[in-house]
Design an enzyme around this catalytic site. Sequence first.
Site, PDB file in Angstrom:
ATOM      1  N   SER A 235       0.841  -1.194   0.000  1.00  0.00           N
ATOM      2  CA  SER A 235       0.000   0.000   0.000  1.00  0.00           C
ATOM      3  C   SER A 235       0.882   1.252   0.000  1.00  0.00           C
ATOM      4  CB  SER A 235      -0.953  -0.047   1.196  1.00  0.00           C
ATOM      5  OG  SER A 235      -1.995   0.877   1.061  1.00  0.00           O
ATOM      6  N   ASP A 462      -8.741  -4.628  -6.045  1.00  0.00           N
ATOM      7  CA  ASP A 462      -8.289  -3.854  -4.892  1.00  0.00           C
ATOM      8  C   ASP A 462      -9.110  -2.569  -4.753  1.00  0.00           C
ATOM      9  OD1 ASP A 462      -6.749  -2.250  -3.026  1.00  0.00           O
ATOM     10  OD2 ASP A 462      -5.064  -3.575  -3.436  1.00  0.00           O
ATOM     11  N   HIS A 492      -7.449  -5.928  -0.563  1.00  0.00           N
ATOM     12  CA  HIS A 492      -6.318  -5.009  -0.630  1.00  0.00           C
ATOM     13  C   HIS A 492      -5.022  -5.797  -0.581  1.00  0.00           C
ATOM     14  CE1 HIS A 492      -4.207  -1.291  -0.370  1.00  0.00           C
ATOM     15  NE2 HIS A 492      -3.956  -1.330   0.919  1.00  0.00           N
TER      16      HIS A 492
END
Length: 523
Positions: A235, A462, A492
């Site tokens: 991320s 995602d 995610h």
Amino acid sequence: MPRSSVVRAAATSACAAVLLAAAGCSDDGGGKGKESDQDRAKELASQELDWQACPAPSDAEGGGTAPSPLPGGTVWECAFMDAPLDYAKPGGDTIELALIRAKARDQSKRIGSLIFNFGGPGGSGVAGLPAAAADYAALHTRYDLVSFDPRGVGRSAAVECKDDKQLDAYYQQDSTPDDASEEKTFAEGLKSFAAACEKNSGDQLPYVGTVNAARDLDLMRQVLGDDKLYYFGISYGTELGGVYAHLYPTKVGRAVFDAVVDPTKNSEEGSLGQAKGFQLALDNFAQDCVNRGDKCLLPGSTAKEVEAWIIALLDELEKKPIPASGDRMLTQSQATSGIAQALYSKEYWQYLEQGLDEADGGNGGLLLALADSLNGRGDNGHYSNIQAANAAINCVDFKDRWTLEQTKAKLPEFRQASPVFGDYLGWGLMGCTEWPLPGTWDTPDVSAPGAPPILVIGNTGDPATPYEGAKAMADALGKGVGIELTYRGQGHGAYNGGSACVQRAVNSYLLEGKVPAAGTVCQ
């Protein structure tokens, strides 16, 4: 959490020239000062860490119990590393950065330290790595698993803003105002939050940005004794890794970017992309519910009907919050936060379904628990500092400062992107408006000519870092550097998504140096 987060963001600044200055330079260029800075930089790079048994995570890290040994008996060790507060003045003040590690199981075949950043920005790696370590058992055979609390996070000179009671009230506020009175309350809430951050952490706010965190990574590499940086960024951690590769392309060893932030998008474009990404994830959740027929607790014979029911439920919560936990109530804003949190992983879909069904019956407890998880509130009522750090890092990085009028003009575009999350993320554009310091960039520079291949993984489902960001990152890193791999999945990230194909590709690359073919697709 991703950079353009689905939380209220507000943040800090720093002069770009200061942040980008190379370590070892003095401010005045005086010979004595410069020599002192150079000597201090060498001392910091050669410091020896005092590894000890790890304590329980602090409240700022999210609380909990001390990490248990890994299967096989490897114990977790913790230490603090000194780093310059200001890399332009390494001979000046320092801060302590909290580190955690589990030594490689096979020391005879040890490659080095594999450093993880799990994102946010604002997530504690010291708390996060032990919680996720089982997923990295194969990598632990030849790597020391290492993570850290980035500056401003957890036990690394944590940014402090509002206290627990104030945060409870803050998250009760309406984050999608509908009239002038609510707009005033919303703006005052942002101003109050920013003022609290400045009051409690003003001295460190200019120095918590991503460029300084990247410099911390390189110092960490040296202190841990590695010639190259072995890195696993997830991320926001992909953006941090990209900035590192730009600053230190020849120091990159093997690096994996998973759940990739698009480095070409500014904060507005990133938030709009998230609106579309979370809407796509909600579409997939609703369709899954419909596919299960009578087993689904939610009404509707099509995905659109399920979503229309969810929107109606949120509209009712806007008019009248419902009881949730103790004397706490579930508001529309918190329900939306809870829905977003549940879309981060397909494993959470069952709790989202249950929470929505219970909320329809007047019990908001489960959706509020999901919102609390997103906001960093523990069962004991204490908040981690993830949102304070998220605010501080976001705003020191990004220049955007949105006015009320500019934000309202953008709302139709956000609503078109997502009828559920559009207002929520559109109003989030004002997260840095009241921050006391300016930001640094429009978008980060991650170009890394001369770096070795970096594996960049995009997940088609995602919600938080939309799939398109992986290709944008691979292209921005440069030809022959960014190697894209696609995972056709949900949630995610990809490596922890259950795909043996993804794990084989990553493990083969990190453990053996075998780079998968660009364009590889995993199910």
